[in-house]
Design a protein around this motif. Structure first.
Motif, mmCIF file in Angstrom:
data_model
loop_
_atom_site.group_PDB
_atom_site.id
_atom_site.type_symbol
_atom_site.label_atom_id
_atom_site.label_comp_id
_atom_site.label_asym_id
_atom_site.label_seq_id
_atom_site.Cartn_x
_atom_site.Cartn_y
_atom_site.Cartn_z
ATOM 1 N N ASP A 147 1.834 1.594 1.051
ATOM 2 C CA ASP A 147 2.571 0.812 0.068
ATOM 3 C C ASP A 147 3.790 0.158 0.718
ATOM 4 O O ASP A 147 4.387 0.693 1.659
ATOM 5 C CB ASP A 147 3.011 1.720 -1.096
ATOM 6 C CG ASP A 147 3.591 0.931 -2.241
ATOM 7 O OD1 ASP A 147 2.822 0.340 -3.009
ATOM 8 O OD2 ASP A 147 4.838 0.900 -2.357
ATOM 9 N N THR A 148 4.144 -1.000 0.216
ATOM 10 C CA THR A 148 5.277 -1.741 0.791
ATOM 11 C C THR A 148 6.597 -1.002 0.619
ATOM 12 O O THR A 148 7.561 -1.287 1.339
ATOM 13 C CB THR A 148 5.378 -3.129 0.142
ATOM 14 O OG1 THR A 148 5.475 -2.984 -1.293
ATOM 15 C CG2 THR A 148 4.150 -3.965 0.475
ATOM 16 N N LYS A 149 6.668 -0.065 -0.335
ATOM 17 C CA LYS A 149 7.905 0.653 -0.591
ATOM 18 C C LYS A 149 8.023 1.935 0.238
ATOM 19 O O LYS A 149 9.010 2.651 0.124
ATOM 20 C CB LYS A 149 8.008 0.989 -2.077
ATOM 21 C CG LYS A 149 8.084 -0.242 -2.979
ATOM 22 C CD LYS A 149 8.229 0.157 -4.436
ATOM 23 C CE LYS A 149 8.303 -1.066 -5.341
ATOM 24 N NZ LYS A 149 8.430 -0.698 -6.776
ATOM 25 N N THR A 150 7.021 2.250 1.034
ATOM 26 C CA THR A 150 7.071 3.462 1.852
ATOM 27 C C THR A 150 6.780 3.090 3.300
ATOM 28 O O THR A 150 6.894 1.940 3.686
ATOM 29 C CB THR A 150 6.051 4.502 1.338
ATOM 30 O OG1 THR A 150 6.183 5.704 2.084
ATOM 31 C CG2 THR A 150 4.628 3.987 1.425
ATOM 32 N N ASN A 151 6.412 4.071 4.114
ATOM 33 C CA ASN A 151 6.115 3.807 5.522
ATOM 34 C C ASN A 151 4.950 4.688 5.959
ATOM 35 O O ASN A 151 4.424 5.493 5.181
ATOM 36 C CB ASN A 151 7.350 4.040 6.397
ATOM 37 C CG ASN A 151 7.942 5.422 6.182
ATOM 38 O OD1 ASN A 151 7.231 6.388 5.934
ATOM 39 N ND2 ASN A 151 9.259 5.529 6.290
ATOM 40 N N GLU A 152 4.557 4.525 7.231
ATOM 41 C CA GLU A 152 3.405 5.264 7.730
ATOM 42 C C GLU A 152 3.647 6.770 7.737
ATOM 43 O O GLU A 152 2.712 7.549 7.555
ATOM 44 C CB GLU A 152 3.068 4.790 9.143
ATOM 45 C CG GLU A 152 2.530 3.375 9.206
ATOM 46 C CD GLU A 152 2.149 2.984 10.630
ATOM 47 O OE1 GLU A 152 2.139 3.870 11.509
ATOM 48 O OE2 GLU A 152 1.862 1.796 10.850
#
Length: 250
Positions: A147-152
């Protein structure tokens, strides 16, 4: 018993169409998409071209009742309605069932942006995917969208939850993004192992690792037998000295 044929496995993916809109069976359509993507076809029109490239029997081999494929327009309308999670779950189970069960499997955990998914004109970012890839078999064992709001790093915790367990276990590899305590603990909770890259952006961790390796190297040169012999020699020397001192006292 898992199905050995991919076409049989794809039958478990729910058909999003109603009864009136089923001119072609759904599982062969999915098989057509899989074969087309494996052959490097990246558009519905290019996938439908397979009928001309391989002849009418190609459609029969995929399970279509007649020697013709659905149109590119039909595929374009159907693709957005496919349950992606259900399809990926079926493929994930089918691939996992075909892996050797007892060997330890190395899996690379890495994220990439899908080619051609960004729309610069609309200022839309590309589709960012995190995958668990087994290089030995050239297969993606699990994959999810970041999601664009989180990271890998956060997505890795979810990916580890959907990665199918196996008797032989995994060795999870990854870059410095995943050198986090909860990621490492999640791997250990699965009964697997990890090999992660530590870079200079995590200076304290790098120092701790260097110190641990240096201690291990120094400890490897320590010989308990020699140490014991040295201690015994010292003890005997002390006893003899005490005996001599005692004799002088008497």
């Amino acid at each position: 018993m898992p199905p050995t044929c991919l076409l049989d496995a794809l039958a478990a993916v729910p058909d999003p169409r109603d009864d009136k809109g089923r001119s072609f069976p759904f599982a062969p359509i999915l098989a057509l998409l899989v074969v087309g993507i494996l052959l490097g076809r990246r558009s519905p029109g290019a996938i439908i071209q397979l009928a001309d490239d391989y002849g009418g029997d190609f459609a029969l081999l995929l399970g279509f009742p007649r020697r013709r494929l659905p149109t590119a327009s039909t595929l374009s309308k159907l693709l957005p309605r496919v349950d992606v999670r259900a399809l990926e779950a079926v493929l994930r189970k089918w691939i996992a069932a075909r892996l050797p069960p007892d060997d330890v499997l190395v899996v690379n955990m890495d994220g990439k942006c899908a080619r051609g998914s960004a729309d610069r004109a609309a200022q839309l970012p590309g589709v960012h995917l995190l995958a668990a890839f087994a290089p030995r078999f050239q297969a993606v064992l699990a994959q999810l969208r970041v999601d664009t709001k989180t990271n890998e790093y956060k997505a890795a915790l979810e990916l580890l939850n959907i990665l199918p367990p196996r008797p032989g276990g995994y060795i999870i590899t990854g870059d410095a993004m995943f050198t986090q305590a909860d990621v490492c603990q999640a791997v250990r909770d699965r009964g697997d192992d990890y090999v992660l890259v530590v870079k200079d952006n995590q200076h304290a961790l790098a120092v701790d690792i260097d110190a641990g390796l240096a201690f291990a190297a120094q400890a490897a040169t320590f010989s308990p037998r020699r140490a014991g012999a040295a201690e015994g020699t010292g003890a005997r020397s002390t006893v003899r000295a005490n005996d001599r001192e005692g004799a002088r006292a008497r």
